[in-house]
Motif scaffolding. Structure first.
Motif, mmCIF file in Angstrom:
data_model
loop_
_atom_site.group_PDB
_atom_site.id
_atom_site.type_symbol
_atom_site.label_atom_id
_atom_site.label_comp_id
_atom_site.label_asym_id
_atom_site.label_seq_id
_atom_site.Cartn_x
_atom_site.Cartn_y
_atom_site.Cartn_z
ATOM 1 N N ASP A 1 0.827 -1.210 0.000
ATOM 2 C CA ASP A 1 0.000 0.000 0.000
ATOM 3 C C ASP A 1 0.865 1.265 0.000
ATOM 4 O O ASP A 1 0.722 2.133 -0.864
ATOM 5 C CB ASP A 1 -0.913 -0.058 1.238
ATOM 6 N N PHE A 2 1.784 1.355 0.929
ATOM 7 C CA PHE A 2 2.598 2.563 1.071
ATOM 8 C C PHE A 2 3.633 2.696 -0.046
ATOM 9 O O PHE A 2 3.756 3.744 -0.677
ATOM 10 C CB PHE A 2 3.293 2.568 2.428
ATOM 11 N N ILE A 3 4.394 1.614 -0.292
ATOM 12 C CA ILE A 3 5.435 1.673 -1.313
ATOM 13 C C ILE A 3 4.841 1.993 -2.681
ATOM 14 O O ILE A 3 5.383 2.801 -3.439
ATOM 15 C CB ILE A 3 6.220 0.346 -1.379
ATOM 16 N N ASN A 4 3.714 1.381 -3.016
ATOM 17 C CA ASN A 4 3.086 1.668 -4.305
ATOM 18 C C ASN A 4 2.639 3.124 -4.400
ATOM 19 O O ASN A 4 2.820 3.775 -5.429
ATOM 20 C CB ASN A 4 1.886 0.752 -4.530
ATOM 21 N N ALA A 5 2.017 3.625 -3.325
ATOM 22 C CA ALA A 5 1.542 5.014 -3.340
ATOM 23 C C ALA A 5 2.706 5.978 -3.549
ATOM 24 O O ALA A 5 2.625 6.918 -4.358
ATOM 25 C CB ALA A 5 0.814 5.330 -2.031
#
Length: 353
Positions: free
Chosen positions: A60-64
């Motif tokens: 979730d975070f890395i992709n965002a």
């Protein structure tokens, strides 16, 4: 240009494909392992909280963060004014990671202690700061404020984000290495327990998941993604792929063995979605090999949309998406997660910007 290999802040992710044990342990004393090496119940509760954080942070975070930087950074990682104001790439809000950090704060100070505890405060501080920046950027672009100041605030926020990333990448890598170290032994113990207890269907499924992790690790080690798929070392990939196909066939066979399913108190209905996701994961692995052998490069215009790449068949990004969908279904299956190891998902982007 290799769309995924920018200079400056690009850092190869290592040790991200980790697994975890999430079944119920024994009621022995805290801070110790059971005789067979598995976590006690108390350790598992806390470890599972870290798993939720890991799953959110590494996907979730890395992709965002990565999707934002691919759209709004130049090759020197400085802010890039979008060429088309009428169609700006949406900025994701990694709310799942923020919630996981909040939940982890209630658990980190409690016994038993785990190696990740000592660096959690710094990790959570860095990640929370970057989530706030991404949220501010999202609000800024959604409100069209760039028309008021000609992107001045965007450039400032962008600089804050890129400065923070240099520190947070180190914390993320350290966290993942600690998770991997704990997990490796646990998965070995768990596999032995499955075999010992006659849980052969679950063992076959977990073997496929492990083979998938190893295949993804091979792609990661080669730094292969949609933009450079034709550069794949086919011989090295095929070594992992051969094992993947063997574990796939073993699981499919196990999923139709009615006598064995009855022993494990399972039915074909318990496995229908898992079989579908396992098959989709295997199919993507096959299509990657086929693309590489045929030297079928992904068109440059298709590489420009980070979200769209995950829908292109025969790409590492699509393989990751299918794999994580499998993990989600496996972890949500009441037939498995009450007794046997849960698994952690894999990061969706092979590089942290």
């Amino acid at each position: 240009m290799n769309y995924f290999k920018k200079t400056g802040l690009c850092l190869l992710i290592i040790a991200l494909s980790v697994s975890l044990l999430a079944g119920c342990g024994s009621d022995k004393k805290e801070n110790s392992a059971t005789d067979n090496g598995l976590y006690t119940k108390e350790e598992l509760v806390k470890y599972n909280d870290y798993v939720k954080l890991s799953n959110a942070m590494n996907y979730d975070f890395i992709n965002a963060r990565t999707n934002y930087l691919k759209s709004y950074s130049d090759e020197n990682s400085d802010f890039k004014i979008p060429s088309n104001n009428d169609f700006l790439t949406p900025i994701r809000n990694p709310a799942g990671t923020a919630n996981a950090i909040i939940a982890m704060k209630d658990s980190v100070s409690k016994a038993p202690s785990l190696p990740m505890d000592k660096n959690f405060e710094k990790l959570s501080s860095e990640i929370t700061n970057e989530i706030h920046i991404l949220n501010d950027l999202q609000t800024y672009f959604t409100s069209k404020s760039y028309l008021d100041d000609n992107y001045a605030k965007a450039a400032t926020l962008h600089k804050e984000l890129t400065n923070s990333i240099q520190n947070s990448n180190k914390e993320i890598q350290s966290f993942n290495e600690a998770m991997q170290k704990l997990n490796t032994a646990q998965q070995d113990f768990a596999a032995k327990e499955m075999e010992k207890s006659g849980s052969l269907t679950c063992l076959a499924l977990n073997n496929f998941i492990s083979a998938s992790e190893n295949l993804v690790a091979e792609l990661r080690n080669q730094q292969i993604n949609a933009s450079n798929l034709t550069e794949l070392d086919i011989a090295a990939y095929e070594k992992q792929y051969t094992n993947l196909t063997k574990t796939y066939e073993a699981f499919i066979k196990a999923s139709t063995d009615e006598a064995q399913l009855e022993k494990e108190k399972l039915t074909s209905n318990d496995l229908v979605f898992l079989v579908k996701k396992v098959t989709s994961t295997k199919a993507e692995a096959t299509l990657i090999l086929d693309r590489a052998k045929k030297k079928q490069a992904i068109p440059e215009d298709e590489l420009k949309n980070p979200i769209f790449i995950e829908t292109i068949e025969g790409t590492p990004e699509k393989l990751i998406k299918e794999y994580n969908s499998l993990i989600s279904d496996y972890n949500g299956s009441l037939s498995f997660h009450k007794k046997y190891p849960r698994r952690i998902n894999s990061v969706g982007i092979f590089f942290i910007y």
